[in-house]
Scaffold this active site. Sequence first.
Site, PDB file in Angstrom:
ATOM      1  N   ASN A  10      -1.646  -7.868  -6.842  1.00 34.74           N
ATOM      2  CA  ASN A  10      -2.438  -6.787  -6.246  1.00 34.74           C
ATOM      3  C   ASN A  10      -2.247  -5.577  -7.153  1.00 34.74           C
ATOM      4  O   ASN A  10      -1.211  -4.929  -7.114  1.00 34.74           O
ATOM      5  CB  ASN A  10      -1.937  -6.509  -4.817  1.00 34.74           C
ATOM      6  CG  ASN A  10      -2.611  -5.293  -4.199  1.00 34.74           C
ATOM      7  OD1 ASN A  10      -3.600  -4.787  -4.727  1.00 34.74           O
ATOM      8  ND2 ASN A  10      -2.082  -4.820  -3.075  1.00 34.74           N
ATOM      9  N   TRP A  11      -3.247  -5.323  -7.973  1.00 36.43           N
ATOM     10  CA  TRP A  11      -3.113  -4.261  -8.976  1.00 36.43           C
ATOM     11  C   TRP A  11      -3.184  -2.866  -8.371  1.00 36.43           C
ATOM     12  O   TRP A  11      -2.848  -1.889  -9.018  1.00 36.43           O
ATOM     13  CB  TRP A  11      -4.195  -4.416 -10.055  1.00 36.43           C
ATOM     14  CG  TRP A  11      -4.002  -5.598 -10.965  1.00 36.43           C
ATOM     15  CD1 TRP A  11      -3.099  -6.621 -10.831  1.00 36.43           C
ATOM     16  CD2 TRP A  11      -4.730  -5.868 -12.171  1.00 36.43           C
ATOM     17  NE1 TRP A  11      -3.225  -7.508 -11.874  1.00 36.43           N
ATOM     18  CE2 TRP A  11      -4.221  -7.072 -12.716  1.00 36.43           C
ATOM     19  CE3 TRP A  11      -5.782  -5.221 -12.847  1.00 36.43           C
ATOM     20  CZ2 TRP A  11      -4.712  -7.633 -13.898  1.00 36.43           C
ATOM     21  CZ3 TRP A  11      -6.273  -5.780 -14.024  1.00 36.43           C
ATOM     22  CH2 TRP A  11      -5.738  -6.963 -14.537  1.00 36.43           C
ATOM     23  N   LYS A  12      -3.697  -2.763  -7.144  1.00 36.18           N
ATOM     24  CA  LYS A  12      -3.871  -1.454  -6.479  1.00 36.18           C
ATOM     25  C   LYS A  12      -4.726  -0.520  -7.352  1.00 36.18           C
ATOM     26  O   LYS A  12      -5.623  -0.994  -8.022  1.00 36.18           O
ATOM     27  CB  LYS A  12      -2.511  -0.859  -6.128  1.00 36.18           C
ATOM     28  CG  LYS A  12      -1.632  -1.862  -5.373  1.00 36.18           C
ATOM     29  CD  LYS A  12      -0.451  -1.256  -4.709  1.00 36.18           C
ATOM     30  CE  LYS A  12       0.321  -2.348  -3.978  1.00 36.18           C
ATOM     31  NZ  LYS A  12       1.376  -1.842  -3.133  1.00 36.18           N
ATOM     32  N   HIS A  95      -4.965  -4.631   3.799  1.00 38.61           N
ATOM     33  CA  HIS A  95      -3.678  -4.221   3.207  1.00 38.61           C
ATOM     34  C   HIS A  95      -3.171  -3.000   3.974  1.00 38.61           C
ATOM     35  O   HIS A  95      -3.962  -2.171   4.420  1.00 38.61           O
ATOM     36  CB  HIS A  95      -3.864  -3.881   1.723  1.00 38.61           C
ATOM     37  CG  HIS A  95      -2.557  -3.686   1.031  1.00 38.61           C
ATOM     38  ND1 HIS A  95      -1.860  -2.507   1.107  1.00 38.61           N
ATOM     39  CD2 HIS A  95      -1.799  -4.534   0.291  1.00 38.61           C
ATOM     40  CE1 HIS A  95      -0.724  -2.640   0.427  1.00 38.61           C
ATOM     41  NE2 HIS A  95      -0.665  -3.852  -0.076  1.00 38.61           N
ATOM     42  N   GLU A  97      -1.966  -0.338   3.035  1.00 42.82           N
ATOM     43  CA  GLU A  97      -2.430   0.946   2.485  1.00 42.82           C
ATOM     44  C   GLU A  97      -3.842   1.269   2.963  1.00 42.82           C
ATOM     45  O   GLU A  97      -4.179   2.431   3.193  1.00 42.82           O
ATOM     46  CB  GLU A  97      -2.340   0.910   0.947  1.00 42.82           C
ATOM     47  CG  GLU A  97      -0.887   1.009   0.484  1.00 42.82           C
ATOM     48  CD  GLU A  97      -0.571   0.263  -0.807  1.00 42.82           C
ATOM     49  OE1 GLU A  97      -1.489  -0.017  -1.597  1.00 42.82           O
ATOM     50  OE2 GLU A  97       0.622  -0.040  -1.026  1.00 42.82           O
ATOM     51  N   GLU A 167       3.333  -8.779   4.860  1.00 39.95           N
ATOM     52  CA  GLU A 167       3.902  -7.717   4.037  1.00 39.95           C
ATOM     53  C   GLU A 167       4.550  -6.643   4.911  1.00 39.95           C
ATOM     54  O   GLU A 167       3.858  -5.750   5.425  1.00 39.95           O
ATOM     55  CB  GLU A 167       2.795  -7.060   3.200  1.00 39.95           C
ATOM     56  CG  GLU A 167       2.141  -8.005   2.223  1.00 39.95           C
ATOM     57  CD  GLU A 167       1.535  -7.264   1.043  1.00 39.95           C
ATOM     58  OE1 GLU A 167       1.874  -7.609  -0.078  1.00 39.95           O
ATOM     59  OE2 GLU A 167       0.761  -6.313   1.254  1.00 39.95           O
ATOM     60  N   GLY A 173       6.591  -1.647  -2.412  1.00 40.06           N
ATOM     61  CA  GLY A 173       6.791  -0.635  -3.449  1.00 40.06           C
ATOM     62  C   GLY A 173       8.103   0.126  -3.316  1.00 40.06           C
ATOM     63  O   GLY A 173       8.299   1.158  -3.955  1.00 40.06           O
ATOM     64  N   SER A 213       7.853  -6.004  -2.740  1.00 39.57           N
ATOM     65  CA  SER A 213       8.905  -5.992  -3.775  1.00 39.57           C
ATOM     66  C   SER A 213       9.303  -7.383  -4.268  1.00 39.57           C
ATOM     67  O   SER A 213      10.471  -7.636  -4.535  1.00 39.57           O
ATOM     68  CB  SER A 213      10.124  -5.205  -3.282  1.00 39.57           C
ATOM     69  OG  SER A 213       9.757  -3.862  -2.991  1.00 39.57           O
ATOM     70  N   GLY A 234       2.674  -6.656  -5.974  1.00 41.76           N
ATOM     71  CA  GLY A 234       2.132  -5.374  -6.431  1.00 41.76           C
ATOM     72  C   GLY A 234       2.671  -5.007  -7.801  1.00 41.76           C
ATOM     73  O   GLY A 234       2.209  -5.518  -8.829  1.00 41.76           O
ATOM     74  N   GLY A 235       3.658  -4.147  -7.826  1.00 39.66           N
ATOM     75  CA  GLY A 235       4.223  -3.604  -9.066  1.00 39.66           C
ATOM     76  C   GLY A 235       4.481  -4.631 -10.160  1.00 39.66           C
ATOM     77  O   GLY A 235       4.103  -4.425 -11.320  1.00 39.66           O
TER      78      GLY A 235
HETATM   79  P1  PGA Z   1       4.912  -4.392  -4.213  1.00 38.98           P
HETATM   80  O1  PGA Z   1       3.508  -4.375  -3.455  1.00 38.98           O
HETATM   81  O2  PGA Z   1       5.082  -5.781  -4.776  1.00 38.98           O
HETATM   82  O3  PGA Z   1       4.791  -3.340  -5.283  1.00 38.98           O
HETATM   83  O4  PGA Z   1       5.965  -4.074  -3.208  1.00 38.98           O
HETATM   84  C1  PGA Z   1       3.074  -5.475  -2.708  1.00 38.98           C
HETATM   85  C2  PGA Z   1       1.749  -5.175  -2.066  1.00 38.98           C
HETATM   86  O5  PGA Z   1       1.525  -4.049  -1.601  1.00 38.98           O
HETATM   87  O6  PGA Z   1       0.873  -6.069  -1.992  1.00 38.98           O
END
Ligand code: PGA
Length: 248
Positions: A10-12, A95, A97, A167, A173, A213, A234-235
């Site tokens: 997930n590149w966000k 998601h 967010e 999640e 994050g 994470s 994500g990251g």
């Molecule tokens: P993260 O993000 O791996 O940076 O914790 C995961 C996500 O929000 O899908």
Amino acid sequence: MARKTIVAGNWKMNMTPSQAVKLCEELKDLVKSDTVDVVYCVPAIDIIPVVEAVKGTNVKVGAENMYYEEKGAYTGEISAEMLKDAGVEYVIIGHSERRDYFKECDCMLNKKVKKAFEAGLTPILCCGESLEQREMNVTMDWIRLQIKSDLVGVTADQVKSMVIAYEPIWAIGTGKTATTEQAQEVCKGIRDCIAEMYDAATAEAVRIQYGGSVNASNAAELFGQPDIDGGLVGGASLKADFGKIVNF
Ligand code: PGA
């Protein structure tokens, strides 16, 4: 039948189109796999160049969001049909967010899930609790509510083909991963919820990811759990480490 592991990045809101193409090039050999489905969920503006950049590889492309209306006066939105036509196969829906910053509610997410299926996209439906909810011991109640509301009117066959991502919001994050036991417990709870809503075969087929994470050193243990079928990353999806996560 055994469920195939699926690892999605997930590149966000990261990567300009030119950076995106460069990243695809860098990751190309690292994410090769016959046993794991690999997906890059990328910002809308990166979709077309990324679809082009991963042509001929094992990587599939996903969107991070979509709108549920067919077309028309919805300035700034992107439809499921547009995504499909651009070569997208998966779409992240709900998601945390999007739920939090953009106030997307379960009623809206339910419409998005149904629209995604209608257009031939595979939804990656996200759910998860806040730290406060975990501390109040309502994690599973909350997640069951999200799953039940988001899947109203979705058929068993559709659920069998989709992906659900668990999640925990407090793990996203933050570098604070859920313990393997916590992640497995909730993913199993989600599968039990699907069994109650549908049947055992549907619960057995649906793929459930863990996200929050995930990194190269915790992926193997997390993905090795009986009810965890991969991860939403994500990251760590923005660097070479993603290859290690895919080949955990
Ligand atoms: P993260 O993000 O791996 O940076 O914790 C995961 C996500 O929000 O899908």
